[in-house]
Write an enzyme that holds these catalytic residues in place. Structure first.
Site, short mmCIF file in Angstrom:
data_model
loop_
_atom_site.label_atom_id
_atom_site.label_comp_id
_atom_site.label_asym_id
_atom_site.label_seq_id
_atom_site.Cartn_x
_atom_site.Cartn_y
_atom_site.Cartn_z
N ASP A 61 0.80 -1.22 0.00
CA ASP A 61 0.00 0.00 0.00
C ASP A 61 0.84 1.27 0.00
OD1 ASP A 61 0.67 -0.60 2.84
OD2 ASP A 61 -0.48 1.22 3.22
N TYR A 212 -5.76 0.55 8.79
CA TYR A 212 -6.86 0.87 7.88
C TYR A 212 -8.19 0.50 8.51
CZ TYR A 212 -3.36 2.00 4.44
OH TYR A 212 -2.31 2.60 3.79
N GLU A 467 5.66 9.77 3.19
CA GLU A 467 5.32 8.42 2.71
C GLU A 467 4.36 8.49 1.52
OE1 GLU A 467 4.23 4.03 4.52
OE2 GLU A 467 3.60 5.81 5.65
#
Length: 489
Positions: A61, A212, A467
């Site tokens: 991800d 998440y 990030e």
């Protein structure tokens, strides 16, 4: 006679190419011979083996080595929507965009191959985050986590259904057999998500949270999935599902990643991202009703889509977002450029729908034309690409000045080609703490971005700002394709 040549603000074509290339740097599994980001090598080739299921493939991800299927599915949905809206503007990059989508959907076919189960994640997140190592060297637990009838996860299942349905439309004129396979699986996974309702927070909370966690409930994903299935099938069962359930979004009390109720932040209609699909539902569904003037007032979609637009425009009396001094849009929560890219995507898409219906948006006494929506989106795109107080691009490899120390394991560690020996879990710490630029260019990666004062530290440690993620890039692909063909909009 003197001819004035107006130069486009940015090289949108170059940025588009690189924004798609980024996804090759996030690939998990056996890399193909045509892999262009060659410092990456094969990784996680035994995912699922411990339970006898092939779960190899998909995407990491962000800067870690876990496969979180909820944001991965949203990224795939957004790549597919980007191609459906702007594929004709992509030129030679279209083939690479299709490859990026297929890398996701091939994996999701595996993750949904066992009836009654949907795999939601591969990789034990705490073990992974405790290490700074290359994906190619991973020795942390690769546990697979699934939702089921007894332990449901409607949000992750319905988002996978949306990704498969949207992608089936992309491949309809490219690979009809593959398209049909995706659509059939989308139907099955959506039926599972709807029949066995519940949040994967409850089923898998210790592993999916806090990374998440679903903060906005699963109803929005069910409606989003149904909306995409209607787009793909034109079966009224799905449009009726959307119409029959949309009221649930109106009543939902939701919280964002900071625990703040959305009602205090402009309302759920103004939210769109990997967690909340509300604005996306309204924009997507508005396309169905906007062509008929009789229907404009009969459903909430156009009304809520207009309200969403009004929440973004600086001149609107109901604006609910903030802007930095340099003009970057801000919403609460981390990784802010995800908001700038996803909301810019919706601005451009909705401007097209408005143009087709010969409509404008009324924000009380302020009238916003389709061109104004595009103008606001372009301001965000140009800021990200370097038209900002620091004259810095926030896309790696684009422009003369861009982030050098992104929070990304593979980018920051010596590549396997340069350093074939194993770099263990804790051996990467010296590279993480180094002030040297990352040795491997993750070309096209868009980072979390600057703070609300337009400053950027360029520090690996500052992951909120440094990030990159797949869900920042995926909607940006569509927006860049639009501006590639409309550079002076």
């Amino acid at each position: 006679m003197m001819v004035t040549v107006v130069k486009a603000s940015q090289d949108y074509g170059d940025a588009l190419t690189k924004s798609i290339l980024f996804f090759e740097g996030q690939r998990s599994g056996k890399l193909p011979s045509r892999q262009r980001m060659t410092w990456r090598k094969d990784s996680a080739l035994h995912d699922g083996l411990q339970i006898g299921i092939d779960l190899v493939g998909g995407y990491y991800d962000a800067g870690d080595n876990v496969k979180f299927n909820f944001p991965m599915a949203f990224s795939t949905t957004m790549l597919a929507w980007s191609v459906l809206e702007f594929g004709k503007d992509m030129g030679s990059d279209l083939a690479h965009a299709l490859d990026a989508i297929r890398w996701g959907t091939d994996y999701f076919l595996k993750a949904t191959s066992i009836p009654g189960f949907v795999f939601a994640q591969v990789g034990e997140p705490y073990g992974d985050h405790n290490c700074w190592e290359r994906a190619e060297d991973m020795d942390t637990p690769r546990n697979p986590y699934a939702v089921s009838k007894q332990f449901p996860g409607s949000e992750v299942s319905a988002e996978i259904a949306a990704a498969l349905a949207a992608s089936s439309m992309v491949f309809k004129h490219v690979d009809l057999q593959y398209s049909a396979r995706l659509l059939e699986r989308a139907r099955m996974v959506f039926e599972f998500a709807d029949k066995y309702q519940g949040s994967y927070n409850d089923a898998l909370g210790p592993w999916v949270c806090p990374f998440y966690c679903d903060f906005s409930g699963y109803e929005d994903e069910l409606i989003w999935g149904a909306a995409w299935l209607f787009q793909a099938t034109k079966n009224p069962t799905y449009s009726n599902y959307v119409l029959d359930n949309i009221h649930k979004l109106e009543k939902a009390v939701m919280r964002n990643v900071n625990g703040l109720p959305y009602s205090s932040l402009g309302g759920s209609f103004a939210e769109f991202g990997w967690d909340s699909k509300h604005a996306g539902v309204n924009v997507l569904a508005s396309k169905l009703f906007m062509s008929s003037i009789d229907n404009i007032g009969s459903t909430p979609f156009i009304h809520n889509a207009d309200k969403f637009i009004c929440s973004l425009l600086p001149e609107s009396p109901t604006v609910s977002v903030s802007f930095s001094p340099g003009g970057l849009l801000f919403k609460p929560g981390g990784s802010n450029l995800q908001h700038a890219t996803t909301l810019s995507f919706l601005l451009v898409v909705y401007s097209r729908y408005l143009n087709q219906a010969n409509r404008v948006v009324h924000c009380d006494n302020v009238v916003a034309s389709p061109a104004r929506l595009v103008q606001v989106a372009k301001g965000q795109v140009d800021y990200i690409l370097g038209s900002n107080p620091l004259n810095m691009s926030y896309m790696v490899g684009y422009g003369r000045k861009f982030p050098q120390r992104i929070h990304h394991r593979g980018s920051s560690l010596p590549s396997v080609g340069q350093h074939p020996q194993l770099i263990g879990c804790k051996d990467g710490g010296v590279y993480f703490g180094s002030s040297n630029p990352n040795p491997n260019l993750l070309t096209g990666a868009v980072v979390g971005g600057p703070d609300i004062k337009d400053s950027y530290e360029d520090s690996r440690v500052d992951f909120v700002h440094s990030e990159p993620t797949t869900y920042i890039n995926a909607p940006f692909v569509g927006v860049l394709a639009y501006f590639k063909s409309h550079p002076w909009s």
